[in-house]
Design a protein around this motif. Sequence first.
Motif, PDB file in Angstrom:
ATOM      1  N   SER A  49     -10.156   1.157  20.018  1.00 32.27           N
ATOM      2  CA  SER A  49      -9.332   0.647  21.101  1.00 32.27           C
ATOM      3  C   SER A  49      -9.196  -0.869  21.021  1.00 32.27           C
ATOM      4  O   SER A  49     -10.193  -1.593  20.853  1.00 32.27           O
ATOM      5  N   GLY A  50      -7.949  -1.339  21.126  1.00 33.70           N
ATOM      6  CA  GLY A  50      -7.702  -2.772  21.095  1.00 33.70           C
ATOM      7  C   GLY A  50      -7.362  -3.323  19.726  1.00 33.70           C
ATOM      8  O   GLY A  50      -6.879  -4.453  19.606  1.00 33.70           O
ATOM      9  N   HIS A  51      -7.639  -2.552  18.683  1.00 33.15           N
ATOM     10  CA  HIS A  51      -7.298  -3.001  17.334  1.00 33.15           C
ATOM     11  C   HIS A  51      -5.795  -2.912  17.124  1.00 33.15           C
ATOM     12  O   HIS A  51      -5.149  -1.959  17.539  1.00 33.15           O
ATOM     13  N   ASP A  52      -5.242  -3.934  16.433  1.00 36.94           N
ATOM     14  CA  ASP A  52      -3.798  -3.998  16.270  1.00 36.94           C
ATOM     15  C   ASP A  52      -3.327  -3.700  14.849  1.00 36.94           C
ATOM     16  O   ASP A  52      -2.129  -3.703  14.582  1.00 36.94           O
ATOM     17  N   TYR A  53      -4.288  -3.503  13.936  1.00 35.62           N
ATOM     18  CA  TYR A  53      -3.940  -3.131  12.560  1.00 35.62           C
ATOM     19  C   TYR A  53      -4.527  -1.758  12.257  1.00 35.62           C
ATOM     20  O   TYR A  53      -5.682  -1.464  12.614  1.00 35.62           O
ATOM     21  N   LEU A  54      -3.738  -0.944  11.542  1.00 28.06           N
ATOM     22  CA  LEU A  54      -4.218   0.361  11.110  1.00 28.06           C
ATOM     23  C   LEU A  54      -3.801   0.580   9.656  1.00 28.06           C
ATOM     24  O   LEU A  54      -2.660   0.312   9.286  1.00 28.06           O
ATOM     25  N   PHE A  55      -4.759   1.039   8.850  1.00 29.66           N
ATOM     26  CA  PHE A  55      -4.560   1.211   7.420  1.00 29.66           C
ATOM     27  C   PHE A  55      -4.871   2.672   7.049  1.00 29.66           C
ATOM     28  O   PHE A  55      -5.835   3.251   7.547  1.00 29.66           O
ATOM     29  N   TRP A  56      -4.092   3.204   6.122  1.00 32.14           N
ATOM     30  CA  TRP A  56      -4.389   4.505   5.509  1.00 32.14           C
ATOM     31  C   TRP A  56      -4.695   4.283   4.025  1.00 32.14           C
ATOM     32  O   TRP A  56      -3.915   3.658   3.315  1.00 32.14           O
ATOM     33  N   TYR A  57      -5.839   4.814   3.587  1.00 28.45           N
ATOM     34  CA  TYR A  57      -6.266   4.718   2.195  1.00 28.45           C
ATOM     35  C   TYR A  57      -6.484   6.120   1.625  1.00 28.45           C
ATOM     36  O   TYR A  57      -6.752   7.072   2.346  1.00 28.45           O
ATOM     37  N   ARG A  58      -6.441   6.185   0.302  1.00 34.62           N
ATOM     38  CA  ARG A  58      -6.781   7.415  -0.411  1.00 34.62           C
ATOM     39  C   ARG A  58      -7.845   7.077  -1.454  1.00 34.62           C
ATOM     40  O   ARG A  58      -7.710   6.058  -2.155  1.00 34.62           O
ATOM     41  N   GLN A  59      -8.868   7.900  -1.554  1.00 33.97           N
ATOM     42  CA  GLN A  59      -9.940   7.666  -2.516  1.00 33.97           C
ATOM     43  C   GLN A  59     -10.074   8.858  -3.461  1.00 33.97           C
ATOM     44  O   GLN A  59     -10.251   9.994  -3.023  1.00 33.97           O
ATOM     45  N   THR A  60      -9.978   8.581  -4.758  1.00 37.28           N
ATOM     46  CA  THR A  60     -10.199   9.592  -5.785  1.00 37.28           C
ATOM     47  C   THR A  60     -11.096   9.007  -6.862  1.00 37.28           C
ATOM     48  O   THR A  60     -11.224   7.787  -6.991  1.00 37.28           O
ATOM     49  N   MET A  61     -11.710   9.873  -7.631  1.00 35.20           N
ATOM     50  CA  MET A  61     -12.559   9.409  -8.724  1.00 35.20           C
ATOM     51  C   MET A  61     -11.738   8.644  -9.753  1.00 35.20           C
ATOM     52  O   MET A  61     -12.178   7.627 -10.283  1.00 35.20           O
ATOM     53  N   MET A  62     -10.546   9.139 -10.023  1.00 33.90           N
ATOM     54  CA  MET A  62      -9.741   8.543 -11.092  1.00 33.90           C
ATOM     55  C   MET A  62      -9.123   7.202 -10.687  1.00 33.90           C
ATOM     56  O   MET A  62      -9.069   6.270 -11.494  1.00 33.90           O
ATOM     57  N   ARG A  63      -8.658   7.098  -9.455  1.00 35.80           N
ATOM     58  CA  ARG A  63      -7.887   5.931  -9.053  1.00 35.80           C
ATOM     59  C   ARG A  63      -8.611   5.023  -8.074  1.00 35.80           C
ATOM     60  O   ARG A  63      -8.085   3.968  -7.701  1.00 35.80           O
ATOM     61  N   GLY A  64      -9.804   5.428  -7.655  1.00 33.26           N
ATOM     62  CA  GLY A  64     -10.557   4.592  -6.728  1.00 33.26           C
ATOM     63  C   GLY A  64      -9.942   4.606  -5.335  1.00 33.26           C
ATOM     64  O   GLY A  64      -9.384   5.605  -4.904  1.00 33.26           O
ATOM     65  N   LEU A  65     -10.023   3.473  -4.658  1.00 31.41           N
ATOM     66  CA  LEU A  65      -9.537   3.348  -3.283  1.00 31.41           C
ATOM     67  C   LEU A  65      -8.165   2.685  -3.315  1.00 31.41           C
ATOM     68  O   LEU A  65      -8.025   1.552  -3.763  1.00 31.41           O
ATOM     69  N   GLU A  66      -7.161   3.391  -2.806  1.00 29.04           N
ATOM     70  CA  GLU A  66      -5.786   2.896  -2.828  1.00 29.04           C
ATOM     71  C   GLU A  66      -5.255   2.766  -1.398  1.00 29.04           C
ATOM     72  O   GLU A  66      -5.399   3.702  -0.611  1.00 29.04           O
ATOM     73  N   LEU A  67      -4.612   1.656  -1.107  1.00 28.79           N
ATOM     74  CA  LEU A  67      -3.941   1.492   0.170  1.00 28.79           C
ATOM     75  C   LEU A  67      -2.600   2.221   0.119  1.00 28.79           C
ATOM     76  O   LEU A  67      -1.788   1.980  -0.767  1.00 28.79           O
ATOM     77  N   LEU A  68      -2.383   3.088   1.098  1.00 29.77           N
ATOM     78  CA  LEU A  68      -1.121   3.828   1.143  1.00 29.77           C
ATOM     79  C   LEU A  68      -0.090   3.121   2.015  1.00 29.77           C
ATOM     80  O   LEU A  68       1.053   2.911   1.605  1.00 29.77           O
ATOM     81  N   ILE A  69      -0.503   2.743   3.226  1.00 28.00           N
ATOM     82  CA  ILE A  69       0.397   2.129   4.187  1.00 28.00           C
ATOM     83  C   ILE A  69      -0.434   1.419   5.237  1.00 28.00           C
ATOM     84  O   ILE A  69      -1.586   1.795   5.478  1.00 28.00           O
ATOM     85  N   TYR A  70       0.137   0.365   5.846  1.00 27.46           N
ATOM     86  CA  TYR A  70      -0.532  -0.192   7.006  1.00 27.46           C
ATOM     87  C   TYR A  70       0.467  -0.550   8.092  1.00 27.46           C
ATOM     88  O   TYR A  70       1.643  -0.802   7.827  1.00 27.46           O
TER      89      TYR A  70
END
Lengths: 116, 116
Positions: A27-48
Motif C-alpha cells: 500500500s502506498g507504493h507507486d511503482y510496480l514491476f513484473w519479472y520472469r525468472q528462468t534458469m536459462m535467462r535469469g531474471l528479466e524485467l517484463l513491464i513496469y
Amino acid sequence: DAGVIQSPRHEVTEMGQEVTLRCKPISGHDYLFWYRQTMMRGLELLIYFNNNVPIDDSGMPEDRFSAKMPNASFSTLKIQPSEPRDSAVYFCASSLGGPDRGQPQHFGDGTRLSIL
Amino acid sequence: AQSVAQPEDQVNVAEGNPLTVKCTYSVSGNPYLFWYVQYPNRGLQFLLKYITGDNLVKGSYGFEAEFNKSQTSFHLKKPSALVSDSALYFCAVRDPGKAAGNKLTFGGGTRVLVKP
C-alpha cells in the motif's frame, strides 16, 4: 506490514490455456514491476508501471503477454494462449519511488507457472 | 546500455570464514548499485545499495559492499559467514542516464553455499 502478495503461488495448466497472474503491491507504493525468472535467462524485467500507467513494456516477450493495473492495489499479468516455453517463476515487485531515486524494490514470493 | 556481471556461478565457503561475492558493472554514468538475496521458493530481498557518498556500504544481516569506481566493481562481503547465508545473491545496477530508463538490470546471480 503485509508485503507484496501474489496469487496463485503455483499454476499448472495445459498449452493453449489462458493464464492470469495476480499481484497486490504494498500500500502506498507507486511503482510496480513484473519479472520472469528462468534458469536459462535469469531474471528479466517484463513491464513496469508508475502510478498505474505502463511505462516500459519492452521486455514483454510477445503479443501473447499482456499486463494491466486497473488501480493502485492490483495488477494482472495474462498469457493467452500459453506455451510450454512460458514455464517460469513470475515475480511482482513494488517500490515507493523508482530506481532513479535509489529506492529498493520489494518482491512477492512469485508464481511458479508450469505449462504442459 | 547498462550491464552487470557476476563472474562466479557458485561460491563455497566454510562457516566462520569471510564471504565475498563479486559484481562488476558497465554504465554510461555514475551507477546506482544494489544487492539482493533470494532464499529457496521466495522472492528477492533487498540487502543494501550504493547511490553516492561513502564507498563502503553496510546493509542487512551483517553484509557490506565496497564501491570501486576505478575497477567498476561492487563486491558483497561478510566477515564471518553463517550456514543460514546459503542462498542466491543478485547484483543490480541502474544507469542514471535518461536513455537507460527507470529500471534495474540484474546480474545472473551467484549461489552461495556455506558449509558447517
